[in-house]
Motif scaffolding. Structure first.
Motif, mmCIF file in Angstrom:
data_model
loop_
_atom_site.group_PDB
_atom_site.id
_atom_site.type_symbol
_atom_site.label_atom_id
_atom_site.label_comp_id
_atom_site.label_asym_id
_atom_site.label_seq_id
_atom_site.Cartn_x
_atom_site.Cartn_y
_atom_site.Cartn_z
ATOM 1 N N VAL A 79 -21.140 55.871 46.038
ATOM 2 C CA VAL A 79 -22.391 56.082 46.774
ATOM 3 C C VAL A 79 -23.002 57.392 46.291
ATOM 4 O O VAL A 79 -22.298 58.386 46.091
ATOM 5 C CB VAL A 79 -22.135 56.119 48.294
ATOM 6 C CG1 VAL A 79 -23.425 56.386 49.061
ATOM 7 C CG2 VAL A 79 -21.504 54.804 48.752
ATOM 8 N N ARG A 80 -24.307 57.378 46.098
ATOM 9 C CA ARG A 80 -25.011 58.577 45.619
ATOM 10 C C ARG A 80 -24.832 59.754 46.589
ATOM 11 O O ARG A 80 -24.848 59.562 47.797
ATOM 12 C CB ARG A 80 -26.507 58.305 45.492
ATOM 13 C CG ARG A 80 -26.870 57.379 44.378
ATOM 14 C CD ARG A 80 -28.402 57.235 44.254
ATOM 15 N NE ARG A 80 -28.703 56.211 43.304
ATOM 16 C CZ ARG A 80 -28.618 56.333 41.989
ATOM 17 N NH1 ARG A 80 -28.244 57.478 41.470
ATOM 18 N NH2 ARG A 80 -28.902 55.324 41.191
ATOM 19 N N PRO A 81 -24.711 60.960 46.020
ATOM 20 C CA PRO A 81 -24.643 62.143 46.878
ATOM 21 C C PRO A 81 -25.882 62.201 47.786
ATOM 22 O O PRO A 81 -26.989 61.897 47.368
ATOM 23 C CB PRO A 81 -24.663 63.305 45.873
ATOM 24 C CG PRO A 81 -24.175 62.713 44.591
ATOM 25 C CD PRO A 81 -24.646 61.280 44.599
ATOM 26 N N GLY A 82 -25.670 62.565 48.992
ATOM 27 C CA GLY A 82 -26.776 62.689 49.926
ATOM 28 C C GLY A 82 -27.207 61.390 50.589
ATOM 29 O O GLY A 82 -28.079 61.397 51.454
ATOM 30 N N ARG A 83 -26.634 60.263 50.196
ATOM 31 C CA ARG A 83 -27.025 58.966 50.767
ATOM 32 C C ARG A 83 -25.936 58.350 51.642
ATOM 33 O O ARG A 83 -26.105 57.270 52.189
ATOM 34 C CB ARG A 83 -27.369 57.974 49.643
ATOM 35 C CG ARG A 83 -28.477 58.376 48.699
ATOM 36 C CD ARG A 83 -29.822 58.614 49.374
ATOM 37 N NE ARG A 83 -30.341 57.517 50.134
ATOM 38 C CZ ARG A 83 -31.149 56.560 49.661
ATOM 39 N NH1 ARG A 83 -31.534 56.581 48.414
ATOM 40 N NH2 ARG A 83 -31.573 55.602 50.461
ATOM 41 N N THR A 94 -23.761 54.459 55.496
ATOM 42 C CA THR A 94 -22.856 54.166 56.608
ATOM 43 C C THR A 94 -23.621 53.587 57.789
ATOM 44 O O THR A 94 -23.189 52.593 58.387
ATOM 45 C CB THR A 94 -22.101 55.448 57.023
ATOM 46 O OG1 THR A 94 -21.360 55.929 55.889
ATOM 47 C CG2 THR A 94 -21.155 55.193 58.168
ATOM 48 N N GLU A 95 -24.741 54.177 58.117
ATOM 49 C CA GLU A 95 -25.542 53.699 59.240
ATOM 50 C C GLU A 95 -26.015 52.258 59.022
ATOM 51 O O GLU A 95 -25.991 51.445 59.934
ATOM 52 C CB GLU A 95 -26.743 54.624 59.470
ATOM 53 C CG GLU A 95 -27.576 54.262 60.665
ATOM 54 C CD GLU A 95 -26.814 54.300 61.988
ATOM 55 O OE1 GLU A 95 -27.164 53.506 62.882
ATOM 56 O OE2 GLU A 95 -25.871 55.106 62.127
ATOM 57 N N ARG A 96 -26.422 51.934 57.815
ATOM 58 C CA ARG A 96 -26.878 50.568 57.527
ATOM 59 C C ARG A 96 -25.775 49.531 57.704
ATOM 60 O O ARG A 96 -26.048 48.371 57.962
ATOM 61 C CB ARG A 96 -27.431 50.470 56.105
ATOM 62 C CG ARG A 96 -28.658 51.300 55.877
ATOM 63 C CD ARG A 96 -29.833 50.443 55.515
ATOM 64 N NE ARG A 96 -30.929 51.262 55.053
ATOM 65 C CZ ARG A 96 -31.717 50.961 54.048
ATOM 66 N NH1 ARG A 96 -31.516 49.847 53.363
ATOM 67 N NH2 ARG A 96 -32.696 51.736 53.707
ATOM 68 N N HIS A 97 -24.540 49.956 57.578
ATOM 69 C CA HIS A 97 -23.417 49.017 57.735
ATOM 70 C C HIS A 97 -22.913 48.918 59.176
ATOM 71 O O HIS A 97 -22.034 48.121 59.460
ATOM 72 C CB HIS A 97 -22.280 49.383 56.773
ATOM 73 C CG HIS A 97 -22.561 48.927 55.389
ATOM 74 N ND1 HIS A 97 -23.379 49.638 54.533
ATOM 75 C CD2 HIS A 97 -22.189 47.815 54.720
ATOM 76 C CE1 HIS A 97 -23.481 48.979 53.394
ATOM 77 N NE2 HIS A 97 -22.766 47.872 53.479
ATOM 78 N N ARG A 98 -23.483 49.678 60.067
ATOM 79 C CA ARG A 98 -23.106 49.570 61.486
ATOM 80 C C ARG A 98 -23.623 48.272 62.104
ATOM 81 O O ARG A 98 -23.058 47.799 63.085
ATOM 82 C CB ARG A 98 -23.629 50.767 62.275
ATOM 83 C CG ARG A 98 -22.949 52.055 61.917
ATOM 84 C CD ARG A 98 -23.272 53.157 62.916
ATOM 85 N NE ARG A 98 -22.956 54.464 62.403
ATOM 86 C CZ ARG A 98 -21.744 54.967 62.274
ATOM 87 N NH1 ARG A 98 -20.705 54.244 62.618
ATOM 88 N NH2 ARG A 98 -21.544 56.179 61.804
#
Length: 113
Positions: free
Chosen positions: A10-14, A19-23
């Motif tokens: 995963v790109r730094p800063g993303r 994580t939130e999108r996978h909730r």
């Protein structure tokens, strides 16, 4: 059923947004994964963005092909592509790097009986 483990970066800063999108993955995406044969699928991520995935399938290639044929996967992959490095423009589910299994407790215990 075969076990597969893979890694992505995963790109730094993303990481927080990823994580939130996978909730709350879209219900139609969840259904498509199940219908395509993805079982016991988990994602794990470290603070540096190293993502490790685990999935069981009769054939990962067949499960990936089944997902590639769905409209929901095309939408999901388009949204997720910006989060990853090193996938060379491919959808993340096609750019993953498979890891080699070197130990499985149940396999060795089964050999003893």
């Amino acid at each position: 059923m075969m076990r597969y483990c893979f890694r992505l970066q995963v790109r730094p800063g993303r990481l927080a947004e990823y994580t939130e999108r996978h909730r709350a993955v879209w219900p139609d995406m969840l259904a498509a994964l199940r219908e395509a044969g993805w079982r016991n699928y988990s994602l794990f991520v470290d603070t540096d963005g190293l993502l490790i995935g685990y999935v069981e399938a009769d054939s990962l290639a067949d499960a990936q092909a089944a997902m590639a044929a769905t409209e929901v996967n095309a939408r999901w992959q388009a949204e997720m592509a910006e989060f990853f490095t090193g996938i060379d423009g491919r959808p993340a589910d096609q750019g993953l790097r498979l890891l080699t299994e070197v130990f499985h407790l149940d396999d060795q215990l089964d050999q003893e009986t």
